[in-house]
Motif scaffolding. Structure first.
Motif: not given
Length: 116
Positions: A80-84, A18-22
């Motif tokens: 801001x992103x978080x690739x999990x 998943x890729x979370x975005x902020x």
């Protein structure tokens, strides 16, 4: 006033990604100077830090996500992103983005559920 809105959460099977975005608003001139982070809170547990990224793009990760997560930022878009990757059931939580410095501001969170 600085505001943060997360997106990108959802349901995913173990091993998935998943890729979370902020989206960070209210701070166009100073966003690049912020230290930013991702946190998560699983059901019945305390909120915990996941990853951080500084103004010079230095990154740090919590041990359980090291090698599976990548935090990044786009200073042009105030994002801001978080690739999990290689997600596990224990990654199930509400994920929050946060401006860590020079102010402290939280987003409202996005749910990530890893199930088989």
């Amino acid at each position: 006033q600085v505001q943060l809105v997360e997106s990108g959460g959802g349901l995913v099977q173990p091993g998935g990604s998943l890729r979370l975005s902020c989206t960070v608003s209210g701070t166009s001139a100073t966003f690049s100077t912020y230290t930013l982070g991702w946190y998560r809170q699983a059901p019945g547990k305390r909120r915990e830090w996941v990853a951080s990224i500084g103004r010079a793009y230095g990154t740090t990760y919590e041990d359980s996500v090291e090698g599976r997560a990548t935090i990044s930022r786009d200073n042009e878009k105030n994002m801001l992103y978080l690739q999990m990757n290689s997600l596990k059931p224990e990654d199930t939580a509400v994920y929050y983005c946060k401006v860590i410095r020079p102010v402290e501001v939280w987003g409202q969170g996005t749910q990530v559920t890893v199930f088989s």
